[in-house]
Design a protein around this motif. Structure first.
Motif, PDB file in Angstrom:
ATOM      1  N   PRO A  50     -31.797  29.818  -4.739  1.00  0.00           N
ATOM      2  CA  PRO A  50     -30.693  29.303  -5.571  1.00  0.00           C
ATOM      3  C   PRO A  50     -29.595  28.667  -4.714  1.00  0.00           C
ATOM      4  O   PRO A  50     -28.468  29.136  -4.663  1.00  0.00           O
ATOM      5  N   THR A  56     -24.020  29.291   0.330  1.00  0.00           N
ATOM      6  CA  THR A  56     -24.283  29.904  -0.970  1.00  0.00           C
ATOM      7  C   THR A  56     -24.457  31.396  -0.714  1.00  0.00           C
ATOM      8  O   THR A  56     -25.256  31.783   0.147  1.00  0.00           O
ATOM      9  N   THR A  58     -25.705  34.898  -2.088  1.00  0.00           N
ATOM     10  CA  THR A  58     -26.519  35.494  -3.139  1.00  0.00           C
ATOM     11  C   THR A  58     -26.438  37.008  -3.063  1.00  0.00           C
ATOM     12  O   THR A  58     -26.273  37.586  -1.994  1.00  0.00           O
ATOM     13  N   ARG A  62     -29.524  36.339  -6.557  1.00  0.00           N
ATOM     14  CA  ARG A  62     -28.828  35.463  -7.515  1.00  0.00           C
ATOM     15  C   ARG A  62     -27.520  34.982  -6.912  1.00  0.00           C
ATOM     16  O   ARG A  62     -26.824  35.736  -6.233  1.00  0.00           O
ATOM     17  N   ASP A  63     -27.184  33.732  -7.204  1.00  0.00           N
ATOM     18  CA  ASP A  63     -25.936  33.145  -6.712  1.00  0.00           C
ATOM     19  C   ASP A  63     -24.764  33.992  -7.204  1.00  0.00           C
ATOM     20  O   ASP A  63     -24.629  34.258  -8.397  1.00  0.00           O
ATOM     21  N   PRO A  66     -22.339  31.524  -9.677  1.00  0.00           N
ATOM     22  CA  PRO A  66     -23.180  30.525 -10.346  1.00  0.00           C
ATOM     23  C   PRO A  66     -22.338  29.449 -11.034  1.00  0.00           C
ATOM     24  O   PRO A  66     -21.364  29.751 -11.704  1.00  0.00           O
ATOM     25  N   ASN A  67     -22.724  28.231 -10.799  1.00  0.00           N
ATOM     26  CA  ASN A  67     -22.033  27.125 -11.457  1.00  0.00           C
ATOM     27  C   ASN A  67     -23.035  26.117 -12.007  1.00  0.00           C
ATOM     28  O   ASN A  67     -22.663  25.034 -12.420  1.00  0.00           O
TER      29      ASN A  67
END
Length: 103
Positions: A50, A56, A58, A62-63, A66-67
């Motif tokens: 991601p 980034t 995580t 998962r980020d 998140p965008n």
């Protein structure tokens, strides 16, 4: 809890991101959480994770911020902070994002 910093070679913000993550983990009472770093060297590698620009962050794959802006471009990432746009989130933003993930 697994935290990973996805970064590119040309973006220097990943080092400071790691330091801010360590500070946020200490604030949250989880200083022993493991932080790893992954160098993204190609668009193909970026497509497998991601990745939304470097760095980034995580959490469990998962980020953390998140965008919807995943990319294969090997570029620096922009974050929105209380002070305006920046190359990485604040310690407080990281701390809050980790805390909200835990609940």
């Amino acid at each position: 809890m697994m935290i990973e910093v996805l970064h590119i070679d040309d973006c220097p913000n990943w080092i400071a991101a790691g330091q801010r993550i360590e500070e946020a983990l200490a604030l949250n009472g989880t200083p022993n959480a493991k932080v790893t770093y992954r160098l993204i060297e190609s668009a193909e590698e970026a497509a497998l994770v991601p990745f939304a620009g470097s760095p980034t962050i995580t959490l469990d794959g998962r980020d953390l911020f998140p965008n919807g802006g995943v990319t294969r471009d090997l570029a620096c990432r922009i974050y929105f902070t209380p002070e305006g746009t920046a190359g990485l989130p604040t310690v407080e933003q990281i701390s809050e994002a980790i805390a909200s993930h835990e609940h």
